[in-house]
Enzyme design. Structure first.
Site, PDB file in Angstrom:
ATOM      1  N   ASP A 198      48.322  63.639 126.642  1.00 21.90           N
ATOM      2  CA  ASP A 198      48.919  62.404 127.140  1.00 21.90           C
ATOM      3  C   ASP A 198      50.415  62.548 127.397  1.00 21.90           C
ATOM      4  OD1 ASP A 198      49.506  62.676 124.423  1.00 21.90           O
ATOM      5  OD2 ASP A 198      48.919  60.644 123.858  1.00 21.90           O
TER       6      ASP A 198
ATOM      7  N   GLY B 296      45.008  60.311 122.288  1.00 20.62           N
ATOM      8  CA  GLY B 296      45.798  59.768 123.400  1.00 20.62           C
ATOM      9  C   GLY B 296      45.358  60.170 124.795  1.00 20.62           C
TER      10      GLY B 296
ATOM     11  N   PHE C   2      60.081  55.135 123.663  1.00 18.01           N
ATOM     12  CA  PHE C   2      58.737  55.182 123.106  1.00 18.01           C
ATOM     13  C   PHE C   2      57.800  54.423 124.027  1.00 18.01           C
ATOM     14  CE2 PHE C   2      55.185  54.755 120.278  1.00 18.01           C
ATOM     15  CZ  PHE C   2      55.192  55.997 119.668  1.00 18.01           C
TER      16      PHE C   2
ATOM     17  N   ASP D  23      56.547  65.610 124.059  1.00 17.93           N
ATOM     18  CA  ASP D  23      57.837  65.133 123.563  1.00 17.93           C
ATOM     19  C   ASP D  23      58.699  66.360 123.226  1.00 17.93           C
ATOM     20  OD1 ASP D  23      59.550  63.041 122.614  1.00 17.93           O
ATOM     21  OD2 ASP D  23      58.841  63.343 120.583  1.00 17.93           O
TER      22      ASP D  23
ATOM     23  N   LYS E 220      58.718  64.183 128.324  1.00 20.53           N
ATOM     24  CA  LYS E 220      60.098  63.721 128.059  1.00 20.53           C
ATOM     25  C   LYS E 220      60.978  64.968 127.954  1.00 20.53           C
ATOM     26  CE  LYS E 220      58.819  59.872 124.999  1.00 20.53           C
ATOM     27  NZ  LYS E 220      58.824  59.470 123.575  1.00 20.53           N
TER      28      LYS E 220
HETATM   29  P1  IMP Z   1      55.518  66.727 120.446  1.00 18.43           P
HETATM   30  O1  IMP Z   1      54.942  67.737 119.541  1.00 18.43           O
HETATM   31  O2  IMP Z   1      56.883  66.294 119.996  1.00 18.43           O
HETATM   32  O3  IMP Z   1      55.542  67.175 121.896  1.00 18.43           O
HETATM   33  O4  IMP Z   1      54.655  65.434 120.303  1.00 18.43           O
HETATM   34  C1  IMP Z   1      53.662  65.111 121.139  1.00 18.43           C
HETATM   35  C2  IMP Z   1      52.843  63.979 120.556  1.00 18.43           C
HETATM   36  O5  IMP Z   1      53.661  62.953 120.004  1.00 18.43           O
HETATM   37  C3  IMP Z   1      52.037  63.323 121.649  1.00 18.43           C
HETATM   38  O6  IMP Z   1      50.762  63.914 121.743  1.00 18.43           O
HETATM   39  C4  IMP Z   1      51.961  61.903 121.176  1.00 18.43           C
HETATM   40  O7  IMP Z   1      50.863  61.744 120.316  1.00 18.43           O
HETATM   41  C5  IMP Z   1      53.192  61.693 120.369  1.00 18.43           C
HETATM   42  N1  IMP Z   1      54.228  61.000 121.170  1.00 18.43           N
HETATM   43  C6  IMP Z   1      55.361  61.513 121.648  1.00 18.43           C
HETATM   44  N2  IMP Z   1      56.065  60.598 122.319  1.00 18.43           N
HETATM   45  C7  IMP Z   1      55.341  59.461 122.277  1.00 18.43           C
HETATM   46  C8  IMP Z   1      55.549  58.130 122.813  1.00 18.43           C
HETATM   47  O8  IMP Z   1      56.534  57.810 123.482  1.00 18.43           O
HETATM   48  N3  IMP Z   1      54.552  57.243 122.560  1.00 18.43           N
HETATM   49  C9  IMP Z   1      53.441  57.550 121.849  1.00 18.43           C
HETATM   50  N4  IMP Z   1      53.216  58.768 121.340  1.00 18.43           N
HETATM   51  C10 IMP Z   1      54.160  59.714 121.538  1.00 18.43           C
HETATM   52 MG    MG Z   2      49.000  63.050 120.993  1.00 18.08          MG
END
Ligand code: IMP
Ligand code: MG
Length: 190
Positions: free
Chosen positions: A99, A43, A151, A102, A130
């Site tokens: 990128d 990403g 998303f 979350d 986010k």
């Molecule tokens: P985390 O571990 O929950 O912070 O997830 C992060 C990863 O989830 C990012 O590197 C993205 O690959 C994916 N991700 C989280 N939110 C989105 C979104 O809204 N669109 C696409 N990918 C997302």
């Molecule tokens: Mg990612």
């Protein structure tokens, strides 16, 4: 009837301006140092390639691929390294380029794993965050935009591998609050 799946959240102009701004901050903060950018595949590829051209610094790049288990759109919180760095980061100034953050679980795992290799410094730069979804406290030095809990796709960010090539960042807004399956998204809509 076709569900409405597109809404431009951030235009390519918004993104361009922000990336330039972050590049200037990084240039200022790392003046006199050599920087290693670690892009998180896949990403962050578009963001990293734009960002690095705004850095007035000696800089190198390397990549890692991390995956959370499962292919759904919510993070499972369990990460594994699919592709490791080629560089030895011991004693290096490392900036992780991501990128979107979350829950923060992926980067928190990655951060711990990279810190064990004793870099001179380790900071995080994410285009999107986010904050309402965060499950773990994570110190992110550079954040482009805070976005609501939707998303998003585009500018390198995908849904099931698709939409990375869009110049703007879109929120997927299916009707009825349910995310339709991929074939619906792959309609002419985007
Ligand atoms: P985390 O571990 O929950 O912070 O997830 C992060 C990863 O989830 C990012 O590197 C993205 O690959 C994916 N991700 C989280 N939110 C989105 C979104 O809204 N669109 C696409 N990918 C997302
Ligand atoms: Mg990612």
């Amino acid at each position: 009837m076709m569900p409405s799946v597109k809404e431009v959240l951030l235009s390519s102009e918004d993104i361009k301006e922000k990336v330039r701004e972050i590049g200037e901050r990084i240039t200022e903060d790392y003046r006199g140092q050599r920087l290693l950018l670690v892009g998180i595949l896949r990403g962050a590829v578009v963001f990293l390639s734009d960002l690095m051209r705004h850095l007035q610094l000696p800089c190198e790049i390397d990549f890692m691929e991390v995956s959370s288990y499962g292919a759904d759109t919510t993070s499972s919180g369990v990460a594994r390294i699919l592709k490791d760095l080629q560089e030895d980061i011991t004693g290096r100034h490392v900036l992780i380029v991501e990128d979107i953050i979350d829950t923060g679980l992926t980067l928190s795992y990655l951060r711990r794993s990279l810190l064990a290799r004793k870099p001179a410094s380790l900071k995080i730069c994410a285009l999107l965050s986010k904050p309402s979804r965060r499950k773990i406290d994570l110190d992110v030095k550079y954040v482009g935009f805070e976005v609501p809990d939707e998303f998003v796709v585009g500018y390198g960010i995908d849904f099931a591998g698709a939409y990375r090539n869009l110049s703007d960042i879109h929120a997927l807004k299916p009707e009825g609050g349910r995310r339709p399956s991929l074939p619906t998204f792959l309609s002419e809509d985007l």
